[in-house]
Design a protein around this motif. Structure first.
Motif, mmCIF file in Angstrom:
data_model
loop_
_atom_site.group_PDB
_atom_site.id
_atom_site.type_symbol
_atom_site.label_atom_id
_atom_site.label_comp_id
_atom_site.label_asym_id
_atom_site.label_seq_id
_atom_site.Cartn_x
_atom_site.Cartn_y
_atom_site.Cartn_z
ATOM 1 N N ALA A 39 0.838 -1.204 0.000
ATOM 2 C CA ALA A 39 0.000 0.000 0.000
ATOM 3 C C ALA A 39 0.872 1.253 0.000
ATOM 4 O O ALA A 39 1.966 1.274 0.566
ATOM 5 C CB ALA A 39 -0.909 -0.007 1.230
ATOM 6 N N THR A 41 1.058 5.426 0.796
ATOM 7 C CA THR A 41 0.462 6.543 1.526
ATOM 8 C C THR A 41 0.971 7.860 0.942
ATOM 9 O O THR A 41 2.176 8.047 0.789
ATOM 10 C CB THR A 41 0.823 6.491 3.021
ATOM 11 N N ARG A 57 -6.163 13.328 -3.445
ATOM 12 C CA ARG A 57 -7.178 12.274 -3.391
ATOM 13 C C ARG A 57 -7.634 11.868 -4.795
ATOM 14 O O ARG A 57 -7.899 10.684 -5.053
ATOM 15 C CB ARG A 57 -8.365 12.727 -2.532
ATOM 16 N N ALA A 60 -4.763 9.739 -6.054
ATOM 17 C CA ALA A 60 -4.702 8.454 -5.355
ATOM 18 C C ALA A 60 -5.767 7.500 -5.871
ATOM 19 O O ALA A 60 -5.503 6.309 -6.100
ATOM 20 C CB ALA A 60 -4.869 8.681 -3.856
ATOM 21 N N GLN A 61 -6.971 8.005 -6.058
ATOM 22 C CA GLN A 61 -8.055 7.161 -6.559
ATOM 23 C C GLN A 61 -7.729 6.627 -7.949
ATOM 24 O O GLN A 61 -7.921 5.436 -8.236
ATOM 25 C CB GLN A 61 -9.359 7.948 -6.586
ATOM 26 N N GLN A 64 -4.817 4.062 -7.768
ATOM 27 C CA GLN A 64 -5.287 2.798 -7.191
ATOM 28 C C GLN A 64 -6.033 1.965 -8.224
ATOM 29 O O GLN A 64 -5.826 0.749 -8.329
ATOM 30 C CB GLN A 64 -6.188 3.083 -5.979
ATOM 31 N N PRO A 70 -3.655 -0.494 -2.935
ATOM 32 C CA PRO A 70 -4.269 0.590 -2.164
ATOM 33 C C PRO A 70 -3.402 1.852 -2.134
ATOM 34 O O PRO A 70 -2.196 1.779 -1.921
ATOM 35 C CB PRO A 70 -4.402 -0.008 -0.753
ATOM 36 N N PHE A 71 -4.030 2.991 -2.350
ATOM 37 C CA PHE A 71 -3.403 4.300 -2.194
ATOM 38 C C PHE A 71 -4.245 5.089 -1.201
ATOM 39 O O PHE A 71 -5.445 5.272 -1.412
ATOM 40 C CB PHE A 71 -3.349 5.056 -3.522
ATOM 41 N N ALA A 72 -3.621 5.546 -0.119
ATOM 42 C CA ALA A 72 -4.337 6.287 0.909
ATOM 43 C C ALA A 72 -3.730 7.673 1.063
ATOM 44 O O ALA A 72 -2.522 7.856 0.897
ATOM 45 C CB ALA A 72 -4.273 5.548 2.240
ATOM 46 N N VAL A 73 -4.563 8.659 1.391
ATOM 47 C CA VAL A 73 -4.103 10.021 1.648
ATOM 48 C C VAL A 73 -4.167 10.257 3.152
ATOM 49 O O VAL A 73 -5.188 9.991 3.792
ATOM 50 C CB VAL A 73 -4.957 11.057 0.905
ATOM 51 N N GLU A 74 -3.066 10.736 3.713
ATOM 52 C CA GLU A 74 -2.995 11.025 5.143
ATOM 53 C C GLU A 74 -2.681 12.502 5.341
ATOM 54 O O GLU A 74 -1.678 12.999 4.823
ATOM 55 C CB GLU A 74 -1.901 10.173 5.798
#
Length: 332
Positions: A39, A41, A57, A60-61, A64, A70-74
């Motif tokens: 994954a 981040t 975002r 990332a979407q 992905q 998975p790509f997540a934004v923190e």
């Protein structure tokens, strides 16, 4: 066809296929695992809902969906991007921790803060400049001005009360306002807020009168008559606001200013890995699912090379360093 000719065609075909497959199948470190094997981040060093966050975002979407991982934004806000940037530079350069951040984190902090706790030139890998957008000089519509000469005359007659808000000390709208003061020989009081939204609200309410805000952010307020545009800082007129003159047309020389965003990672990313991440990021930015959305919000997609991004960053640091010096601006 000769065997040699057929072989050449096959080799060209294999090279082309390999180039197309690069983001998905190429090896990150010359025989290592394909990226992304885990994954990913994307750190955004500002709050949710900021332009950096919205763009991250969207990217990332898209990545992905394209890469099947998975790509997540923190969000790690604080100190005009320093908190999030420091988290990134402490991460392994394996492509699992990346960063999307604005001009302040990549350039203005260097010019403004001599004791900055990170170095975006030596401690971060520049992947691509993602987008740019001009600022629009807007005023409260109750101000009796419609153009730059009228605004300058009003400012000189109201030195004690003229003020402008910004989304924070060192932000693009802050330093653009300071640059405007230097170029026009005028004075106005800076009123920093915690973000672009509160800054625009202060102008709409009349608590402050003048502001430089990103094109996409001010369009709805201009259309509804809550803000009046005076000029735009792009090199050419915007198709979104075709009646608004550029700064040059209005009478300001050398006043082309863009607020921009950049995508990067920790220093030391291997060249093959950098090439893969760059290819995936550019593909996401230019995809039908992302590019039109960004354009509608007033952004120009840049998606340049790491080398071009690095050269641009260096020029921006020097430009804003000169503004900070001439305006005697401090981070306090």
């Amino acid at each position: 066809m000769s065997g040699a000719g057929a072989g050449a065609i096959r080799r060209r075909g294999l090279l082309a296929a390999g180039a197309l497959a690069l983001p998905w199948a190429a090896r990150a470190q010359g025989g290592g695992e394909a990226w992304p094997s885990r994954a990913v981040t994307i750190i955004v060093p500002f709050a949710p809902g900021s332009s950096s966050d919205i763009i991250a975002r969207a990217m990332a979407q898209q990545m992905q969906q394209a890469l099947g991982r998975p790509f997540a934004v923190e969000n790690r806000p604080g100190a005009t991007g320093e908190v999030g940037a420091r988290q990134v530079i402490r991460s392994a350069p394996d492509g699992t921790t990346l960063m999307h951040a604005p001009i302040s984190t990549w350039a203005i902090n260097v010019a403004l803060r001599p004791n900055l706790g990170y170095d975006p030139v030596t401690q971060l890998t520049r992947i691509t400049q993602t987008v740019r957008t001009p600022n629009v000089l807007v005023v409260n519509p109750r101000l009796p001005v419609n153009d730059l000469p009228g605004l300058l005359a009003w400012m000189r007659a109201n030195v004690a009360t003229a003020s402008y808000p910004s989304s924070g000390v060192g932000a693009s709208d802050h330093l653009t306002g300071e640059m405007f003061k230097i170029e026009t020989g005028t004075q106005m009081t800076h009123v920093p807020y915690s973000g672009g939204g509160p800054a625009m609200t202060s102008v709409i309410a009349g608590d402050t009168q003048i502001s430089f805000q990103n094109l996409g952010a001010v369009i709805p307020h201009i259309q509804d008559g809550r803000l009046r545009p005076i000029l735009i800082t792009s090199a050419e007129r915007s198709p979104v606001l075709p009646a608004v003159p550029t700064a040059l047309e209005a009478g300001l020389r050398d006043f082309v200013v863009y607020s921009w965003q950049g995508f990067g990672g920790p220093a030391g990313m291997p060249p093959a890995l950098l090439a893969q991440v760059h290819a995936a990021a550019v593909a996401a930015l230019r995809s039908p699912g992302v590019a039109p959305r960004l354009t509608e919000q007033g952004f120009d997609v840049v998606a340049n090379s790491p080398e071009e991004f690095a050269a641009f960053q260096a020029s921006e640091i020097e430009r804003w360093r000169q503004v900070v010096k001439a305006g005697r601006i401090t981070a306090d």
